[in-house]
Design a protein around this motif. Structure first.
Motif, PDB file in Angstrom:
ATOM      1  N   GLY A 125      40.655   6.580-115.556  1.00 52.76           N
ATOM      2  CA  GLY A 125      41.241   7.844-116.007  1.00 52.76           C
ATOM      3  C   GLY A 125      42.694   8.008-115.594  1.00 52.76           C
ATOM      4  O   GLY A 125      43.203   9.119-115.533  1.00 52.76           O
ATOM      5  N   LEU A 126      43.374   6.887-115.314  1.00 56.80           N
ATOM      6  CA  LEU A 126      44.743   6.949-114.810  1.00 56.80           C
ATOM      7  C   LEU A 126      45.771   6.648-115.897  1.00 56.80           C
ATOM      8  O   LEU A 126      46.948   6.440-115.604  1.00 56.80           O
ATOM      9  N   LEU A 144      48.115   7.482-119.131  1.00 56.21           N
ATOM     10  CA  LEU A 144      48.860   8.650-119.606  1.00 56.21           C
ATOM     11  C   LEU A 144      48.147   9.324-120.780  1.00 56.21           C
ATOM     12  O   LEU A 144      48.216  10.540-120.952  1.00 56.21           O
ATOM     13  N   PHE A 196      42.787  16.995-105.986  1.00 55.13           N
ATOM     14  CA  PHE A 196      42.011  16.449-104.870  1.00 55.13           C
ATOM     15  C   PHE A 196      42.956  15.823-103.847  1.00 55.13           C
ATOM     16  O   PHE A 196      44.053  15.385-104.188  1.00 55.13           O
ATOM     17  N   GLU A 197      42.495  15.779-102.633  1.00 56.43           N
ATOM     18  CA  GLU A 197      43.293  15.162-101.572  1.00 56.43           C
ATOM     19  C   GLU A 197      43.512  13.676-101.890  1.00 56.43           C
ATOM     20  O   GLU A 197      42.610  13.001-102.373  1.00 56.43           O
ATOM     21  N   PHE A 198      44.714  13.208-101.646  1.00 51.67           N
ATOM     22  CA  PHE A 198      45.017  11.787-101.818  1.00 51.67           C
ATOM     23  C   PHE A 198      45.334  11.248-100.417  1.00 51.67           C
ATOM     24  O   PHE A 198      46.488  11.127-100.013  1.00 51.67           O
ATOM     25  N   THR A 249      54.768  12.830-118.140  1.00 46.86           N
ATOM     26  CA  THR A 249      55.645  12.868-119.319  1.00 46.86           C
ATOM     27  C   THR A 249      55.688  11.514-120.010  1.00 46.86           C
ATOM     28  O   THR A 249      55.430  10.484-119.377  1.00 46.86           O
ATOM     29  N   GLN A 285      45.135   9.784-121.072  1.00 50.21           N
ATOM     30  CA  GLN A 285      43.909  10.444-120.620  1.00 50.21           C
ATOM     31  C   GLN A 285      44.189  11.751-119.888  1.00 50.21           C
ATOM     32  O   GLN A 285      43.267  12.387-119.385  1.00 50.21           O
ATOM     33  N   LEU A 329      37.562  14.245-113.852  1.00 50.40           N
ATOM     34  CA  LEU A 329      36.956  14.123-115.183  1.00 50.40           C
ATOM     35  C   LEU A 329      35.433  14.185-115.120  1.00 50.40           C
ATOM     36  O   LEU A 329      34.759  14.002-116.133  1.00 50.40           O
ATOM     37  N   LEU A 335      35.655   5.210-117.506  1.00 52.38           N
ATOM     38  CA  LEU A 335      36.245   5.552-118.798  1.00 52.38           C
ATOM     39  C   LEU A 335      36.511   4.333-119.667  1.00 52.38           C
ATOM     40  O   LEU A 335      37.076   4.454-120.746  1.00 52.38           O
ATOM     41  N   ASN A 359      50.392  15.571-110.323  1.00 49.84           N
ATOM     42  CA  ASN A 359      50.050  16.991-110.337  1.00 49.84           C
ATOM     43  C   ASN A 359      50.582  17.696-109.096  1.00 49.84           C
ATOM     44  O   ASN A 359      50.734  17.090-108.043  1.00 49.84           O
ATOM     45  N   GLU A 414      50.037  16.277-105.359  1.00 51.82           N
ATOM     46  CA  GLU A 414      48.828  15.462-105.178  1.00 51.82           C
ATOM     47  C   GLU A 414      49.193  14.079-104.647  1.00 51.82           C
ATOM     48  O   GLU A 414      48.504  13.546-103.777  1.00 51.82           O
ATOM     49  N   ASN A 446      41.274   6.691-101.355  1.00 56.23           N
ATOM     50  CA  ASN A 446      42.629   6.469-101.835  1.00 56.23           C
ATOM     51  C   ASN A 446      43.358   5.546-100.866  1.00 56.23           C
ATOM     52  O   ASN A 446      42.976   5.470 -99.705  1.00 56.23           O
ATOM     53  N   TYR A 489      55.852   8.859-101.193  1.00 60.94           N
ATOM     54  CA  TYR A 489      56.051   8.235-102.506  1.00 60.94           C
ATOM     55  C   TYR A 489      57.447   8.581-103.030  1.00 60.94           C
ATOM     56  O   TYR A 489      57.956   9.681-102.767  1.00 60.94           O
ATOM     57  N   TRP A 527      55.037  10.785-111.550  1.00 60.20           N
ATOM     58  CA  TRP A 527      54.429   9.532-111.155  1.00 60.20           C
ATOM     59  C   TRP A 527      53.519   9.109-112.293  1.00 60.20           C
ATOM     60  O   TRP A 527      53.223   9.902-113.185  1.00 60.20           O
ATOM     61  N   SER A 528      53.090   7.862-112.281  1.00 60.85           N
ATOM     62  CA  SER A 528      52.362   7.373-113.452  1.00 60.85           C
ATOM     63  C   SER A 528      50.899   7.827-113.483  1.00 60.85           C
ATOM     64  O   SER A 528      50.240   7.673-114.503  1.00 60.85           O
ATOM     65  N   PHE A 529      50.375   8.382-112.395  1.00 61.69           N
ATOM     66  CA  PHE A 529      49.033   8.962-112.438  1.00 61.69           C
ATOM     67  C   PHE A 529      48.919  10.023-111.359  1.00 61.69           C
ATOM     68  O   PHE A 529      49.720  10.051-110.414  1.00 61.69           O
ATOM     69  N   ASN A 530      47.921  10.895-111.484  1.00 65.52           N
ATOM     70  CA  ASN A 530      47.738  12.016-110.542  1.00 65.52           C
ATOM     71  C   ASN A 530      49.058  12.771-110.349  1.00 65.52           C
ATOM     72  O   ASN A 530      49.379  13.203-109.235  1.00 65.52           O
TER      73      ASN A 530
END
Lengths: 145, 345
Positions: free
Chosen positions: B115-116, B118, B311-313, B64, B120, A90, A132, B192, B207, A58, B177, B187-190
């Motif tokens: 997989g980033l 929305l 998972f760790e970021f 969202t 998905q 996934l 994907l 969580n 995350e 990351n 962030y 946020w737009s991905f992850n």
């Protein structure tokens, strides 16, 4: 022009404006950093090469590939992709992109002119997209077909 | 069925399932405190900790399809009907995140591959047309003082954005962030978070980008006062207490380094967590900073349960983008210098 005095162009403009509003009406799509600051949209690249390794790190994954230049020399490139967290969640693992895989990368080269690029689209040489973007080897419950 | 269509179907199913719970999320501002009461009246009791408080533990997402601020085209319309909300979700999920970036970042990679997108992931549905509540649905105007402050800051930065790493945004430097807050925004991905709770504390791990807030919970805000005003923290100082079945978290002691939406270190934040049903927490925050906005403002963001894991970021681990951005700026400066030299000859 119709009875209300609205020309086709005005209608098209109105439709475009409505679309712009609709696009604003959705949650933002964000990035960790400015891709415009790192990559040069005036330097599109299409690279065909062999994967040497993938960094599952990351904030962005990096795919390392060896590309044969027009003189037959091997040139190493690094290709920036997305955060691996969602891929792991996934069910994708490191085996989804083993070293030796032949890939084609479409993207843009780094502004500093180094052999780095953003991997806007990344596919296996036979046309299957990575992860994907299509079925890929290593995906759980997926035959890769 | 392809993996992508499976993910999209799963997202759609999630929305449909949560639409059933949506009425509890769409009450007006005045009655929103009754959410927990309504939830308690449901036949299935909400999960509770051994000490009797609602149990928030689990992994949740605040992803969202709804923007923070209400678009002008929906002015005055605070809620969609269920049908409108479903149509909006379909429309938003039908456009990939990469497509939505469009001209904003034509160089960006296609998020769908990783997989980033929305479409998905599971998204938390709401009938709201904006996360900000109220008839206006927008962040209130800046005070004259804030306008002056922001203009001065922008003037100071102009032309120096690429001077060095310290001039780059906090998130590009992997420090914090914008979505981490507090307040916590999607946020737009992850997008969580994980909540762990005992009778005296609640810990929230986000995350993006693996920050953790450990919030002491006491009987009242008076029982657990904030740190001394001289101690300022990037994520402020959070203290929790229970108001019925709602966990209320009060945060002060911010620094001027984080500036949530232009705020000062004097930001006062109140977050409210209410368990609405087995799969939903209603998260609400009110931001108040008289030096920044003409009035306080409130947003509601549903959190929906996901399987995980998180998972760790480890953002610093491979933040090559920061170095590449600065080396790109140096290359651009050099090219500009050479071109100026040529022009002067």
């Amino acid at each position: 022009m119709n009875a209300m005095g609205v020309t086709r162009m005005e209608r098209n403009l109105a439709a475009l404006t409505a679309c712009a509003v609709l696009f604003l009406a959705v949650a933002p799509a964000g990035a960790h950093h400015s891709f415009a600051a790192e990559f040069d949209v005036k330097r599109p690249v299409k690279l065909r090469g062999t994967v040497t390794k993938m960094d599952w790190i990351n904030p962005h994954s990096w795919i390392h590939i060896d590309v044969k230049d027009p003189d037959g020399m091997i040139v190493s490139w690094m290709v920036e992709g997305g955060s691996p967290n969602s891929l792991l969640r996934l069910g994708f693992t490191k085996s989804a992109l083993p070293p030796g895989s032949e890939v084609v990368v479409e993207g843009f080269q780094a502004k500093d002119g180094s052999n780095r690029a953003v991997g806007q689209f990344v596919a296996f040489a036979d046309g299957r997209k990575l992860f994907l973007g299509g079925s890929a080897p290593g995906a759980h419950g997926d035959s890769g077909k | 069925m392809t993996r992508r269509s499976l993910a999209t179907a799963a997202a759609a199913a999630g929305i449909a399932a949560m639409m059933a719970a949506a009425p509890a999320l769409c009450q007006d501002t005045a009655s929103r405190a009754k959410s927990a009461v309504k939830a308690a009246a449901r036949p299935v009791p909400l999960p509770r900790t051994p000490d009797g408080h609602p149990d928030f533990e689990g992994i949740w997402t605040n992803a969202t399809v709804v923007p923070l601020e209400r678009p002008a085209s929906l002015a005055g319309k605070e809620f969609y009907t269920e049908q409108e909300a479903a149509e909006n979700s379909r429309r938003v999920l039908g456009i990939s995140s990469w497509e939505r970036l469009g001209g904003q970042a034509p160089e960006h990679y296609n998020m769908s591959q990783y997989g980033l997108d929305l479409s998905q992931v599971k998204v938390a549905p709401t009938l709201r047309t904006s996360l900000i509540v109220g008839p206006d649905g927008r962040i209130p105007p800046f005070t004259p003082e804030a306008q002056k402050r922001n203009a001065e800051r922008a003037a100071r930065n102009r032309g120096h954005q690429f001077d060095g790493a310290e001039n780059r945004p906090l998130q590009e430097r992997c420090l914090l962030y914008a979505s981490e807050g507090p307040p916590m925004t999607p946020w737009s991905f992850n997008s969580n978070l994980q909540i762990v709770q005992n009778d005296g504390q609640v810990a929230i791990l986000q995350e993006m980008i693996h920050s953790v807030r450990i919030i002491p919970i006491d009987g009242s805000i008076r029982a657990s006062p904030h740190l001394a005003p001289s101690i300022r923290q990037w994520m402020g100082d959070s203290r929790g207490h229970w108001e019925g079945d709602t966990l209320v978290v009060d945060t002060t002691n911010f620094t001027d380094k984080t500036a949530f939406r232009g705020s000062t270190a004097g930001l006062h934040l109140v977050e409210r967590f209410t368990r609405v049903d087995s799969d939903t927490i209603l998260y609400e925050f009110t931001a108040e900073d008289p030096a920044t906005w003409v009035r306080p403002w409130t947003a509601q963001i549903p959190l929906t349960r996901i399987e995980g894991p998180i998972f760790e970021f480890a953002c610093h681990e491979g933040n090559l983008g920061l170095a590449n951005t600065l080396s790109g700026a140096r290359a651009m400066e050099k090219a500009a210098e050479e071109s100026a030299k040529k022009a002067s000859k």
